[in-house]
Motif scaffolding. Sequence first.
Motif, PDB file in Angstrom:
ATOM      1  N   SER A  14      -4.728  14.113   4.230  1.00 36.98           N
ATOM      2  CA  SER A  14      -3.888  15.312   4.249  1.00 36.98           C
ATOM      3  C   SER A  14      -2.420  14.894   4.286  1.00 36.98           C
ATOM      4  CB  SER A  14      -4.201  16.186   5.465  1.00 36.98           C
ATOM      5  OG  SER A  14      -3.781  15.551   6.664  1.00 36.98           O
ATOM      6  N   VAL A  15      -1.545  15.862   4.052  1.00 37.40           N
ATOM      7  CA  VAL A  15      -0.106  15.583   4.093  1.00 37.40           C
ATOM      8  C   VAL A  15       0.312  15.155   5.501  1.00 37.40           C
ATOM      9  CG1 VAL A  15       2.187  16.592   3.836  1.00 37.40           C
ATOM     10  CG2 VAL A  15       0.402  17.139   2.179  1.00 37.40           C
ATOM     11  N   ALA A  16      -0.239  15.814   6.508  1.00 43.67           N
ATOM     12  CA  ALA A  16       0.092  15.448   7.894  1.00 43.67           C
ATOM     13  C   ALA A  16      -0.345  14.020   8.196  1.00 43.67           C
ATOM     14  CB  ALA A  16      -0.577  16.429   8.861  1.00 43.67           C
ATOM     15  N   ASN A  17      -1.531  13.648   7.735  1.00 43.77           N
ATOM     16  CA  ASN A  17      -2.026  12.280   7.954  1.00 43.77           C
ATOM     17  C   ASN A  17      -1.164  11.260   7.222  1.00 43.77           C
ATOM     18  OD1 ASN A  17      -4.085  13.308   9.484  1.00 43.77           O
ATOM     19  ND2 ASN A  17      -5.657  13.087   7.913  1.00 43.77           N
ATOM     20  N   LYS A  22       3.844  -0.888 -12.682  1.00 42.88           N
ATOM     21  CA  LYS A  22       2.527  -0.449 -13.124  1.00 42.88           C
ATOM     22  C   LYS A  22       1.743   0.022 -11.907  1.00 42.88           C
ATOM     23  CE  LYS A  22       2.364  -3.915 -16.813  1.00 42.88           C
ATOM     24  NZ  LYS A  22       1.634  -5.115 -17.328  1.00 42.88           N
ATOM     25  N   LEU A  23       0.798   0.937 -12.139  1.00 44.32           N
ATOM     26  CA  LEU A  23      -0.018   1.426 -11.032  1.00 44.32           C
ATOM     27  C   LEU A  23      -0.827   0.306 -10.402  1.00 44.32           C
ATOM     28  CD1 LEU A  23      -1.273   4.873 -12.427  1.00 44.32           C
ATOM     29  CD2 LEU A  23       0.727   4.371 -11.013  1.00 44.32           C
ATOM     30  N   SER A  24      -1.136  -0.709 -11.207  1.00 42.49           N
ATOM     31  CA  SER A  24      -1.904  -1.840 -10.686  1.00 42.49           C
ATOM     32  C   SER A  24      -1.077  -2.736  -9.759  1.00 42.49           C
ATOM     33  CB  SER A  24      -2.458  -2.676 -11.843  1.00 42.49           C
ATOM     34  OG  SER A  24      -1.401  -3.128 -12.679  1.00 42.49           O
ATOM     35  N   ASP A  25       0.245  -2.500  -9.729  1.00 41.23           N
ATOM     36  CA  ASP A  25       1.104  -3.308  -8.858  1.00 41.23           C
ATOM     37  C   ASP A  25       0.982  -2.920  -7.383  1.00 41.23           C
ATOM     38  OD1 ASP A  25       2.168  -4.829 -10.931  1.00 41.23           O
ATOM     39  OD2 ASP A  25       3.814  -3.420 -11.310  1.00 41.23           O
ATOM     40  N   VAL A  26       0.400  -1.757  -7.120  1.00 42.70           N
ATOM     41  CA  VAL A  26       0.291  -1.283  -5.737  1.00 42.70           C
ATOM     42  C   VAL A  26      -1.153  -0.872  -5.447  1.00 42.70           C
ATOM     43  CG1 VAL A  26       2.672  -0.442  -5.755  1.00 42.70           C
ATOM     44  CG2 VAL A  26       0.795   1.128  -6.306  1.00 42.70           C
ATOM     45  N   THR A  27      -1.443  -0.678  -4.188  1.00 41.64           N
ATOM     46  CA  THR A  27      -2.734  -0.135  -3.759  1.00 41.64           C
ATOM     47  C   THR A  27      -2.508   1.275  -3.252  1.00 41.64           C
ATOM     48  OG1 THR A  27      -3.549  -2.314  -3.098  1.00 41.64           O
ATOM     49  CG2 THR A  27      -4.649  -0.386  -2.134  1.00 41.64           C
ATOM     50  N   ILE A  28      -3.283   2.209  -3.780  1.00 38.24           N
ATOM     51  CA  ILE A  28      -3.164   3.608  -3.367  1.00 38.24           C
ATOM     52  C   ILE A  28      -4.198   3.892  -2.283  1.00 38.24           C
ATOM     53  CG2 ILE A  28      -3.333   6.014  -4.076  1.00 38.24           C
ATOM     54  CD1 ILE A  28      -0.912   4.647  -5.247  1.00 38.24           C
ATOM     55  N   THR A  70       0.843  -1.195   0.000  1.00 38.29           N
ATOM     56  CA  THR A  70       0.000   0.000   0.000  1.00 38.29           C
ATOM     57  C   THR A  70       0.873   1.238   0.000  1.00 38.29           C
ATOM     58  OG1 THR A  70      -1.775  -1.107   1.203  1.00 38.29           O
ATOM     59  CG2 THR A  70      -1.765   1.295   1.257  1.00 38.29           C
ATOM     60  N   VAL A  71       0.612   2.126  -0.940  1.00 35.34           N
ATOM     61  CA  VAL A  71       1.315   3.408  -1.026  1.00 35.34           C
ATOM     62  C   VAL A  71       0.338   4.506  -0.615  1.00 35.34           C
ATOM     63  CG1 VAL A  71       2.461   5.059  -2.546  1.00 35.34           C
ATOM     64  CG2 VAL A  71       2.853   2.602  -2.842  1.00 35.34           C
ATOM     65  N   ALA A  73       3.524   5.233  11.362  1.00 35.23           N
ATOM     66  CA  ALA A  73       2.818   4.185  12.110  1.00 35.23           C
ATOM     67  C   ALA A  73       2.763   2.868  11.335  1.00 35.23           C
ATOM     68  CB  ALA A  73       1.408   4.653  12.447  1.00 35.23           C
ATOM     69  N   ASN A  74       3.422   2.821  10.157  1.00 31.15           N
ATOM     70  CA  ASN A  74       3.463   1.618   9.314  1.00 31.15           C
ATOM     71  C   ASN A  74       2.082   1.183   8.836  1.00 31.15           C
ATOM     72  OD1 ASN A  74       6.339   1.241   9.562  1.00 31.15           O
ATOM     73  ND2 ASN A  74       5.986   0.443  11.633  1.00 31.15           N
ATOM     74  N   ARG A  75       1.164   2.143   8.716  1.00 29.98           N
ATOM     75  CA  ARG A  75      -0.147   1.818   8.152  1.00 29.98           C
ATOM     76  C   ARG A  75      -0.083   1.772   6.632  1.00 29.98           C
ATOM     77  NH1 ARG A  75      -1.896   5.388  12.284  1.00 29.98           N
ATOM     78  NH2 ARG A  75      -2.233   7.064  10.767  1.00 29.98           N
ATOM     79  N   VAL A  76       0.903   2.416   6.053  1.00 33.29           N
ATOM     80  CA  VAL A  76       1.188   2.303   4.622  1.00 33.29           C
ATOM     81  C   VAL A  76       2.669   1.982   4.487  1.00 33.29           C
ATOM     82  CG1 VAL A  76      -0.665   3.881   3.947  1.00 33.29           C
ATOM     83  CG2 VAL A  76       1.634   4.781   4.349  1.00 33.29           C
ATOM     84  N   TYR A  77       3.036   1.309   3.417  1.00 33.38           N
ATOM     85  CA  TYR A  77       4.423   0.879   3.252  1.00 33.38           C
ATOM     86  C   TYR A  77       5.315   2.020   2.777  1.00 33.38           C
ATOM     87  CZ  TYR A  77       8.515  -1.641   1.511  1.00 33.38           C
ATOM     88  OH  TYR A  77       9.804  -2.071   1.282  1.00 33.38           O
TER      89      TYR A  77
END
Length: 464
Positions: A303-306, A292-298, A268-269, A313-317
């Motif tokens: 927000s930028v702060a979030n 490819k964009l399909s290789d990851v989950t967006i 997840t990006v 917090a390792n909620r996204v890679y």
Amino acid sequence: MPARSATSCCDAWRNDTLNPPLRWMSLQVRLPGCSAMTTIGGTNETYIAVPVAQERSAPSAAPMIATPCGIRERAVRATAYRSPVFSATWARLAGMVEWSDNSAGPVRGAPRAAGGRWHVRSSFALRVSAIAIGMAVVVGCGGSAGSPPSPSQSGAAAGTPTPQPIKVRAAYGNVTPANLAPFYAKERGLFLANGLDVDLSLIDGGGKAMAALLGNSVDIAQLGGTETMSAYVGGGDVQAVTLFVPVSPWVLMAPGTYTGPNDLKGKTVGVASKGGSSEVAANQAIEKLGLKLSDVTILATGSVANLTSAMLANRVYAGPGHPPDTAALFKAGYKVIMDLAAQKVPAVENCTIVTKKYASEHKDVMQKYVDSLVQAIVAMKKDKPGTLPVMQKLLNVTDQDALSETYDYYVTQIFPIYPTVTPDAWNYSRDELAKTNAAVTGLDVTKVIDNSFVTNSQSRKVGG
């Protein structure tokens, strides 16, 4: 204000000086530091207005000390006002006040009554004296001779009516250095010097800020060009009148354990918002890594702060970042895996956005607003020590090394003195955005940009 307090203060004015008890006045102080807001009063709702310094604005934007009392006899006295915040600061109110016994039909020439009051004399005297007081309090608040002069001050000194500053509701969509120019213009009084009373607020997230603009909750919004194009094709009557960041400031960052592009597959990006500049940057970085964009989950975090918080917090890679957020990510062990900033990839990162209706109906306001932004950029480029505290307040960052790095990158390298809206950057960003929003495909970007205000500033050499 309670009548009891107003009366007790007016009772204190039996002498020839306006020197109400400082203890009473201190109870009315609302803001810390260079700020005071109080009401000293009487009975009949005629006001003396005395500007005092305000924490986040130039003195001419300050709250008012208002003195309600009635006007009766015209025995004029010169008096002095002593600031309750700055004990060493005195300012003359010569001609501003007059004595009155608050009785009906006073006999002209009769001696004043023992229980009389000081009252405002005339609006002209009020205007002239208020300017003098404002200038005195600037010194008490750390102002300097280099502060931009207010057109309203020169008008008052010449005896002409002092125009009230025009109220403008503005918002910025993220806590980011890209929004430094409007924040600096507000903090350093440049908007006020140009006759604008700008209420600048944070609406965290470009999408939310755009919604506020379209919903008429704000008049002007500082946000990305990609959100602007998405709103336009969705029916929003919007246009960009400045562009502060014409190249991408983003780098794609991943944990220190990252070894190569294959580590991103299936991960997840994070991005700040769908259709925003951070998503465009993430997409560009992913493709430049050969994926490819399909290789990851967006995942949009809001927000930028979030986004920074989610990465820590390792909620996204992985996710895009830029100074000063990158400082925290570096400390947490993240590293850059694709540097768009170094490649000077075109972008429409931060712009001044308005509805076409507002711009056409308030051309003078828009010109003053853009002039203020140009002046802010010039001032920031000349004064790094003076800019860093403003940046610290905007970003809520105390790490001086991170702030210095952010200044060097944004103010020195990226911000143009004249923030022209360049079609080439918009066309490039449109094509990138079209990969996730097909509605913008083939959009004529000249329909969503207006360079007339920046061009006007440049023709008058506002930036020198």
